[in-house]
Design a protein around this motif. Structure first.
Motif, PDB file in Angstrom:
ATOM      1  N   ILE A  65       4.499 -10.600  -5.016  1.00  0.00           N
ATOM      2  CA  ILE A  65       3.597 -11.049  -6.081  1.00  0.00           C
ATOM      3  C   ILE A  65       3.985 -12.450  -6.556  1.00  0.00           C
ATOM      4  O   ILE A  65       3.137 -13.336  -6.694  1.00  0.00           O
ATOM      5  N   ALA A  66       5.277 -12.654  -6.777  1.00  0.00           N
ATOM      6  CA  ALA A  66       5.735 -13.952  -7.278  1.00  0.00           C
ATOM      7  C   ALA A  66       5.525 -15.070  -6.263  1.00  0.00           C
ATOM      8  O   ALA A  66       5.464 -16.251  -6.642  1.00  0.00           O
ATOM      9  N   ILE A  67       5.386 -14.725  -4.972  1.00  0.00           N
ATOM     10  CA  ILE A  67       5.233 -15.760  -3.944  1.00  0.00           C
ATOM     11  C   ILE A  67       3.949 -16.551  -4.138  1.00  0.00           C
ATOM     12  O   ILE A  67       3.870 -17.724  -3.742  1.00  0.00           O
ATOM     13  N   ILE A  68       2.945 -15.953  -4.773  1.00  0.00           N
ATOM     14  CA  ILE A  68       1.672 -16.657  -4.979  1.00  0.00           C
ATOM     15  C   ILE A  68       1.843 -17.814  -5.955  1.00  0.00           C
ATOM     16  O   ILE A  68       1.530 -18.968  -5.611  1.00  0.00           O
ATOM     17  N   PHE A  97      15.539 -24.863  -4.231  1.00  0.00           N
ATOM     18  CA  PHE A  97      16.389 -25.299  -3.124  1.00  0.00           C
ATOM     19  C   PHE A  97      16.259 -24.257  -2.015  1.00  0.00           C
ATOM     20  O   PHE A  97      16.802 -23.165  -2.109  1.00  0.00           O
ATOM     21  N   MET A  98      15.504 -24.593  -0.967  1.00  0.00           N
ATOM     22  CA  MET A  98      15.132 -23.607   0.034  1.00  0.00           C
ATOM     23  C   MET A  98      16.326 -22.882   0.656  1.00  0.00           C
ATOM     24  O   MET A  98      16.306 -21.644   0.760  1.00  0.00           O
ATOM     25  N   PHE A 132       5.664 -24.901  -5.608  1.00  0.00           N
ATOM     26  CA  PHE A 132       6.507 -25.650  -4.680  1.00  0.00           C
ATOM     27  C   PHE A 132       5.753 -26.181  -3.462  1.00  0.00           C
ATOM     28  O   PHE A 132       6.349 -26.827  -2.598  1.00  0.00           O
ATOM     29  N   GLY A 133       4.444 -25.907  -3.374  1.00  0.00           N
ATOM     30  CA  GLY A 133       3.627 -26.441  -2.287  1.00  0.00           C
ATOM     31  C   GLY A 133       3.907 -25.828  -0.932  1.00  0.00           C
ATOM     32  O   GLY A 133       3.879 -26.525   0.086  1.00  0.00           O
ATOM     33  N   TRP A 134       4.141 -24.510  -0.881  1.00  0.00           N
ATOM     34  CA  TRP A 134       4.416 -23.843   0.385  1.00  0.00           C
ATOM     35  C   TRP A 134       3.114 -23.423   1.062  1.00  0.00           C
ATOM     36  O   TRP A 134       2.176 -22.973   0.416  1.00  0.00           O
TER      37      TRP A 134
END
Length: 543
Positions: A136-139, A203-204, A145-147
């Motif tokens: 859910i948080a990935i959206i 930081f990926m 972060f522009g992924w």
């Protein structure tokens, strides 16, 4: 020789050497070297362990009343009753001449095995809450972060890198030290790592590492739970125990998907990682009470209705953490690795676990995005729809467990029961995904119903594949699950990331999400029907 040990808080009654002991519950007479008799508020509380010959005649952690119940031959009923009366009179309050006592907490009188299964299931609830929070948080994180889809898939798949790495070590440690200790350390580790995510999200490499740590902590939990079930649950209760424990994953998915959207909208996406992580730490504190409650049982085998527990080593799962590295290395060499991989049944479990995990992990990670982008739902709506499959799975898993246990109790061969359940678990989602992926002009709500029904019926695997490890070898159940779950974690690494890559390349959800899952469901069914077996295997080393 059967050994009876009884806990006491107020009284001990030590009977003479070789006292003869009779009980209508046990239906036999046993000679005991020494019997410690505990009168409790409702009768006698005791635990038993016995030889393979006597194991079907004993009951574990029961409460037996004085009248028509348990008492030593030669000891008058009046004397036993007087001890019980004295114990009852020490309780709080009385009414109408009858003793009254508080029962708090409500689970105080539950048998130990139920407390352990309940807390383990709760750990699995938290486990999947910490797993689905990122889906859910990935959206909002992708927007911040522009992924793109490929990068989002990489972030989500990193969890499974750690999950795969910890399977075999987790299974081995569960066998040596016991599932209870391994589970506790796993929950503590993944909870801390979950709380670390917000501070490293920008930081990926740090974000990927934090999710790997979450995966490592959660990766030991299935083997730990399998070890615990194999030690404490008899065959005729096993399907229900597995369904209850692993069903906690579905409950965790439901709670995570329901709680994450409002938390994100009101407090930011970081909040779900902090709050869910704290829940895990609170679980660790609560688990200490259960551990204290079982301290009196340390080293005893719970043996009712087991078929092979008497053959387990006396120190099975009781070695302390400070055991020497030499002892641990010897224990690792004692595991019959070669014999595992010479078994067709083990290979069937490995491949079927891989197939089931492909469909489960890809859908778990990508369905919220699918509902958001393909069905044009907002964040809350997408999460609300995504909660339907795991919510339905809770109901289905209970039905499946009762169905399987009833078949076994009625005399149906265990292998046949596991094959029936696993076939339902694979063919149902395969059919529903096929209908959803075809361009049939179905309205959105029908697609949601199809996917919900198919994924819910896949919970029959809890009474199929996930019981087979304990069926074929209770002693090595945790190690076997570590092996199959290691391979089963590969779809989380490859499948989740590959779905994102295919989605960027083809812009087709049917090709990227559904087609691979359908393929593995169908081939997994064929392999399972051909090679699966639940017959106990010794896996003894051959020189």
């Amino acid at each position: 020789m059967a050994n009876f040990s009884l806990r006491t808080e107020n009284y001990w009654c030590t009977l003479p050497h070789h006292t003869k002991f009779q009980s209508p519950i046990i239906n036999t007479s046993l000679k005991l070297p020494q019997l410690h008799l505990l009168p409790s508020k409702r009768g006698f509380k005791f635990t038993v362990s016995c030889s393979i010959k006597e194991q079907r005649d004993v009951a574990e952690n029961e409460r037996i009343g004085v009248v028509g119940g348990l008492r030593p031959v030669g000891e008058s009923a009046e004397k036993v009753a007087s001890l019980v009366s004295e114990d009852q009179n020490s309780t709080v309050g009385s009414s109408g001449g009858e003793s009254f006592y508080w029962r708090w907490p409500p689970w105080k009188d539950l048998p130990l095995r139920y407390k352990l299964i309940g807390t383990t299931s709760l750990a699995f609830v938290i486990c999947n809450m910490d797993k689905v929070n990122l889906s859910i948080a990935i959206i909002p994180m992708s927007h911040q972060f522009g992924w793109n889809s490929s990068m989002a898939g990489l972030v989500q798949s990193s969890f499974f890198w750690g999950y795969a790495l910890s399977q075999l070590p987790g299974g081995w440690c569960a066998k040596i030290f016991g599932g209870r200790q391994v589970l506790e350390i796993g929950v503590f580790s993944w909870s801390l790592a979950t709380m670390l995510v917000p501070s490293v999200a920008g930081f990926m490499p740090g974000l990927v590492l934090s999710r790997i740590l979450v995966g490592i902590g959660e990766g030991v939990s299935p083997s730990a739970a399998t070890d615990l079930i194999a030690r404490t649950i008899p065959l005729e209760e096993r399907s229900r125990a597995v369904a209850f424990v692993f069903g906690g994953l579905s409950v965790g998915s439901v709670l995570g998907l329901l709680l994450a959207p409002p938390l994100i909208q009101n407090f930011g996406w970081e909040s779900v990682f902090y709050i869910f992580g704290i829940l895990g730490l609170l679980w660790c504190l609560g688990f200490q009470f259960v551990k204290e409650g079982q301290s009196s049982f340390t080293g005893q085998n719970i043996s009712r209705n087991f078929t092979s527990i008497a053959s387990f080593p006396s120190n099975w799962g009781t070695k302390p953490w400070n055991a020497s590295l030499k002892e641990l290395s010897v224990s690792l060499k004692d595991v019959p690795w070669k014999e595992f991989f010479q078994s067709r049944a083990v290979w069937a479990m490995i491949y079927v676990h891989f197939c089931g995990s492909w469909g489960h992990y890809t859908c778990l990670s990508w369905l919220p995005t699918y509902f958001s982008e393909e069905l044009d739902l907002n964040l809350t709506e997408a999460a609300g729809v995504s909660v339907l499959p795991p919510l339905a799975s809770i109901l289905v898993s209970g039905v499946a467990a009762q169905f399987a246990d009833n078949l076994i109790a009625s005399g149906v061969e265990t292998t046949m029961v596991r094959k029936i359940c696993q076939t339902i678990a694979f063919l149902s989602p395969a059919v529903c995904m096929t209908l959803s992926s075809l361009n049939l002009g179905l309205p959105h709500w029908e697609i949601v119903v199809l996917l919900t029904g198919g994924l819910a019926l896949s919970s029959f695997a809890l009474s199929g594949l996930y019981c087979t490890h304990q069926d074929i070898s209770p002693e090595y159940a945790s190690v076997l699950l570590g092996i199959t779950n290691t391979v089963g974690a590969v779809p989380g690494i490859v499948g989740v990331a590959l779905t994102g890559y295919l989605l960027d390349s083809t812009h087709s959800w049917s090709i990227s999400l559904f087609a691979p899952s359908i393929f593995f469901y169908l081939t997994g069914t064929a392999v399972w029907l051909k090679f699966a077996s639940s017959k106990p295997q010794s896996f003894s080393k051959r020189n």
